[in-house]
Scaffold this motif. Structure first.
Motif, mmCIF file in Angstrom:
data_model
loop_
_atom_site.group_PDB
_atom_site.id
_atom_site.type_symbol
_atom_site.label_atom_id
_atom_site.label_comp_id
_atom_site.label_asym_id
_atom_site.label_seq_id
_atom_site.Cartn_x
_atom_site.Cartn_y
_atom_site.Cartn_z
ATOM 1 N N ARG A 1 -56.128 61.125 61.532
ATOM 2 C CA ARG A 1 -56.126 60.035 60.752
ATOM 3 C C ARG A 1 -54.174 60.172 60.082
ATOM 4 O O ARG A 1 -53.578 59.474 60.675
ATOM 5 C CB ARG A 1 -56.352 60.406 59.154
ATOM 6 N N ARG A 2 -54.057 61.713 60.390
ATOM 7 C CA ARG A 2 -52.339 61.870 60.889
ATOM 8 C C ARG A 2 -51.975 61.061 61.871
ATOM 9 O O ARG A 2 -50.787 60.196 62.197
ATOM 10 C CB ARG A 2 -51.771 63.026 60.790
ATOM 11 N N ALA A 3 -52.735 61.214 62.747
ATOM 12 C CA ALA A 3 -51.841 60.775 64.486
ATOM 13 C C ALA A 3 -52.107 59.170 64.145
ATOM 14 O O ALA A 3 -50.768 58.248 64.944
ATOM 15 C CB ALA A 3 -52.948 61.083 65.984
ATOM 16 N N LEU A 4 -52.816 58.743 63.468
ATOM 17 C CA LEU A 4 -53.593 57.080 63.669
ATOM 18 C C LEU A 4 -52.523 56.519 62.570
ATOM 19 O O LEU A 4 -51.680 55.032 63.212
ATOM 20 C CB LEU A 4 -54.076 56.450 63.663
ATOM 21 N N LEU A 5 -51.347 57.377 61.455
ATOM 22 C CA LEU A 5 -50.712 56.728 60.704
ATOM 23 C C LEU A 5 -49.135 56.895 61.425
ATOM 24 O O LEU A 5 -48.362 55.683 61.435
ATOM 25 C CB LEU A 5 -50.828 57.960 59.444
ATOM 26 N N ASP A 6 -49.030 58.213 62.587
ATOM 27 C CA ASP A 6 -47.773 57.639 62.838
ATOM 28 C C ASP A 6 -47.513 57.161 64.177
ATOM 29 O O ASP A 6 -46.886 56.195 64.258
ATOM 30 C CB ASP A 6 -47.639 59.716 63.359
ATOM 31 N N ALA A 7 -48.401 56.426 65.067
ATOM 32 C CA ALA A 7 -48.821 55.802 65.689
ATOM 33 C C ALA A 7 -48.896 54.456 64.512
ATOM 34 O O ALA A 7 -47.695 53.636 64.604
ATOM 35 C CB ALA A 7 -49.658 55.329 66.688
ATOM 36 N N ALA A 8 -48.650 53.655 63.937
ATOM 37 C CA ALA A 8 -48.920 52.878 63.348
ATOM 38 C C ALA A 8 -47.959 52.598 62.472
ATOM 39 O O ALA A 8 -47.403 51.527 63.002
ATOM 40 C CB ALA A 8 -49.382 52.474 61.507
ATOM 41 N N ILE A 9 -46.797 53.691 61.883
ATOM 42 C CA ILE A 9 -45.319 53.864 62.296
ATOM 43 C C ILE A 9 -44.590 53.470 63.139
ATOM 44 O O ILE A 9 -43.388 52.635 63.103
ATOM 45 C CB ILE A 9 -45.066 54.959 61.291
ATOM 46 N N ASP A 10 -45.528 53.851 64.324
ATOM 47 C CA ASP A 10 -43.615 53.928 64.932
ATOM 48 C C ASP A 10 -43.960 52.033 65.761
ATOM 49 O O ASP A 10 -43.210 52.192 66.156
ATOM 50 C CB ASP A 10 -44.518 54.250 67.047
ATOM 51 N N VAL A 11 -45.345 52.452 65.572
ATOM 52 C CA VAL A 11 -46.018 50.686 65.874
ATOM 53 C C VAL A 11 -45.046 49.788 64.944
ATOM 54 O O VAL A 11 -44.393 48.373 65.280
ATOM 55 C CB VAL A 11 -46.665 50.087 66.264
ATOM 56 N N LEU A 12 -45.155 49.597 64.032
ATOM 57 C CA LEU A 12 -44.141 49.060 62.373
ATOM 58 C C LEU A 12 -42.563 48.919 63.271
ATOM 59 O O LEU A 12 -41.862 47.913 62.756
ATOM 60 C CB LEU A 12 -44.629 49.468 61.308
ATOM 61 N N ALA A 13 -41.924 50.144 63.223
ATOM 62 C CA ALA A 13 -40.943 50.564 63.465
ATOM 63 C C ALA A 13 -40.091 49.849 64.532
ATOM 64 O O ALA A 13 -39.433 49.432 65.215
ATOM 65 C CB ALA A 13 -40.506 51.744 63.697
ATOM 66 N N GLN A 14 -41.697 49.190 65.852
ATOM 67 C CA GLN A 14 -40.240 48.830 67.032
ATOM 68 C C GLN A 14 -41.314 47.272 67.139
ATOM 69 O O GLN A 14 -40.609 46.371 68.064
ATOM 70 C CB GLN A 14 -41.300 49.900 68.048
ATOM 71 N N GLU A 15 -42.299 47.188 66.949
ATOM 72 C CA GLU A 15 -42.742 46.151 67.121
ATOM 73 C C GLU A 15 -42.540 45.347 65.813
ATOM 74 O O GLU A 15 -43.094 43.917 65.926
ATOM 75 C CB GLU A 15 -44.224 45.694 67.695
ATOM 76 N N GLY A 16 -42.368 45.560 64.698
ATOM 77 C CA GLY A 16 -42.438 44.290 63.206
ATOM 78 C C GLY A 16 -44.018 44.353 63.353
ATOM 79 O O GLY A 16 -44.786 44.690 63.660
#
Length: 192
Positions: free
Chosen positions: A9-24
């Motif tokens: 779950r933490r890895a998925l949330l970290d990935a979601a944060i990266d996607v938000l930051a880089q792709e909006g």
């Protein structure tokens, strides 16, 4: 079906944060999160009921990522409350924001998304308001100089600095962010 593997779950949330930051926010899809996390397609949808839940939980996780280190808090909380100690705290905050640029950029994306979705707006407002109120409480109970308006004004000044420094750093030109933090603290926080 909600999975209970906290590391995943933490890895998925970290990935979601990266996607938000880089792709909006528009780029935030379950497929994009799965790809960024390096997990099989469909994994994120097993952990989050829908995109709104993924956004909300990513927003909460950003605050976890930006929390001060326990070692810093142990040292900070034993020092005498003063304008100088406030300065130390603001410099640590700037360091954490710079160290987790994606975290803060994702938070900015969540703020924009909140304007389009009332449920996300309500939850993000609650989270950020609670964090601000905790900071006010800690400041006042800790005996730091100033009052509630001191904390709110410093919060607004720091978030403005973060916005410029992380999104359009050339606006500030040669101004050093650390020196700006010093000036803000000297201007906003009264002497002891």
């Amino acid at each position: 079906m909600v999975r209970r593997n906290p590391e995943r779950r933490r890895a998925l949330l970290d990935a979601a944060i990266d996607v938000l930051a880089q792709e909006g926010a528009r780029g935030l899809t379950f497929r994009a999160v799965d790809a960024r996390a390096g997990v099989p397609t469909g994994t994120a949808s097993n952990y989050f009921a829908d995109r709104a839940q993924l956004l909300l939980q990513a927003g909460a996780h950003v605050h976890v990522r930006l929390t001060p280190a326990e070692e810093f808090m142990a040292s900070f909380s034993t020092a005498a409350p003063s304008r100088e100690q406030t300065r130390v705290g603001m410099h640590d905050l700037l360091r954490r924001i710079r160290a987790d640029r994606n975290g803060y950029l994702a938070l900015l994306e969540l703020r924009l998304e909140a304007n389009r979705h009332p449920g996300i707006r309500a939850e993000l407002t609650r989270t950020i308001r609670d964090t601000l109120e905790d900071n006010v409480r800690l400041h006042l109970e800790g005996g730091f100089p100033g009052d509630r308006s001191t904390v709110v004004t410093l919060y607004l000044a720091m978030t403005g600095l973060f916005l410029e420094a992380l999104t359009l750093p050339d606006v500030l030109g040669d101004d050093d962010a650390g020196a700006l933090v010093d000036r803000m603290v000297d201007t906003i926080v009264p002497p002891a």
